[in-house]
Design an enzyme around this catalytic site. Sequence first.
Site, short mmCIF file in Angstrom:
data_model
loop_
_atom_site.label_atom_id
_atom_site.label_comp_id
_atom_site.label_asym_id
_atom_site.label_seq_id
_atom_site.Cartn_x
_atom_site.Cartn_y
_atom_site.Cartn_z
N LYS A 54 0.82 -1.35 -0.11
CA LYS A 54 0.08 -0.02 0.04
C LYS A 54 0.87 1.20 0.10
CE LYS A 54 -3.94 -2.23 2.08
NZ LYS A 54 -5.08 -2.14 3.24
N TYR B 161 -12.45 -2.22 -3.68
CA TYR B 161 -13.12 -2.45 -2.44
C TYR B 161 -14.59 -2.09 -2.41
CZ TYR B 161 -8.53 -2.24 -0.23
OH TYR B 161 -7.12 -2.62 0.24
N ASN C 216 -2.05 0.39 6.68
CA ASN C 216 -1.64 -0.86 7.14
C ASN C 216 -0.72 -1.74 6.27
OD1 ASN C 216 -3.74 -1.70 5.58
ND2 ASN C 216 -4.62 -3.21 7.03
N HIS D 164 -2.41 -5.45 1.47
CA HIS D 164 -3.62 -5.99 1.45
C HIS D 164 -3.20 -7.46 0.89
CE1 HIS D 164 -7.71 -7.06 -0.15
NE2 HIS D 164 -6.97 -7.59 -0.81
N GLU E 95 -9.71 -10.90 -7.51
CA GLU E 95 -8.62 -9.94 -7.25
C GLU E 95 -7.48 -9.96 -8.09
OE1 GLU E 95 -7.81 -9.73 -3.14
OE2 GLU E 95 -9.82 -8.98 -2.60
P1 CMP Z 1 -7.63 -4.51 3.62
O1 CMP Z 1 -6.95 -5.90 3.79
O2 CMP Z 1 -6.81 -3.65 2.29
O3 CMP Z 1 -9.25 -4.40 3.33
C1 CMP Z 1 -9.89 -3.37 3.65
C2 CMP Z 1 -9.20 -2.23 4.36
O4 CMP Z 1 -10.01 -1.11 5.18
C3 CMP Z 1 -8.37 -2.76 5.32
O5 CMP Z 1 -7.24 -3.57 4.84
C4 CMP Z 1 -7.83 -1.59 6.11
O6 CMP Z 1 -6.72 -1.04 5.91
C5 CMP Z 1 -8.92 -0.53 5.72
N1 CMP Z 1 -9.75 -0.01 6.87
C6 CMP Z 1 -9.82 1.17 7.16
N2 CMP Z 1 -10.53 1.39 8.45
C7 CMP Z 1 -10.86 0.32 8.77
C8 CMP Z 1 -11.72 -0.05 9.81
N3 CMP Z 1 -12.07 0.43 10.92
N4 CMP Z 1 -11.91 -1.47 9.87
C9 CMP Z 1 -11.31 -2.51 8.92
N5 CMP Z 1 -10.58 -1.96 7.90
C10 CMP Z 1 -10.57 -0.56 7.95
#
Ligand code: CMP
Length: 140
Positions: free
Chosen positions: A11, A51, A114, A117, A128
């Site tokens: 990311k 998403y 984070n 993904h 995906e």
């Molecule tokens: P990802 O695995 O990319 O899938 C959805 C993303 O939403 C997740 O990682 C997080 O980085 C992001 N995200 C942001 N805020 C939240 C939240 N409150 N709860 C869960 N995912 C979140």
Amino acid sequence: MAVTRTFSIIKPDATRRNLTGAVTAKLEEAGLRVVASKRIQMSQAQAEGFYAVHKERPFFGELVSFMVSGPVVVQVLEGEDAVKRNRDIMGATNPKDAADGTIRKLFAESIEANSVHGSDSEENAAIEIAFFFKPEEIVG
Ligand code: CMP
């Protein structure tokens, strides 16, 4: 255990801090092989489409803005039980909950920023992967 594929995104928070190699090294150390990889700037439409499953969630707008805030590296990873193997090395979504040694524990800045993904099932991995790669771009 069967050799399978999963989909990964490094990311914008990680590319911004020049962590593409460090993240990829953790994936490789975990027994995953990068069989496709490209650095892209995701468009708004791509991020919203990718998403779409989260579009009713309160964080959807911020998530999309974050994902287009800088380059990402999209990858196809191959290995034994690749979906689970990748999720194990990524760690929990929220870095506060991530186990020691995982990518998110080591590198993530927040639940949104984070660092990585990873697909949550083989079914979603196939969807995906097809979202970003043509079959001929994947070389195992
Ligand atoms: P990802 O695995 O990319 O899938 C959805 C993303 O939403 C997740 O990682 C997080 O980085 C992001 N995200 C942001 N805020 C939240 C939240 N409150 N709860 C869960 N995912 C979140």
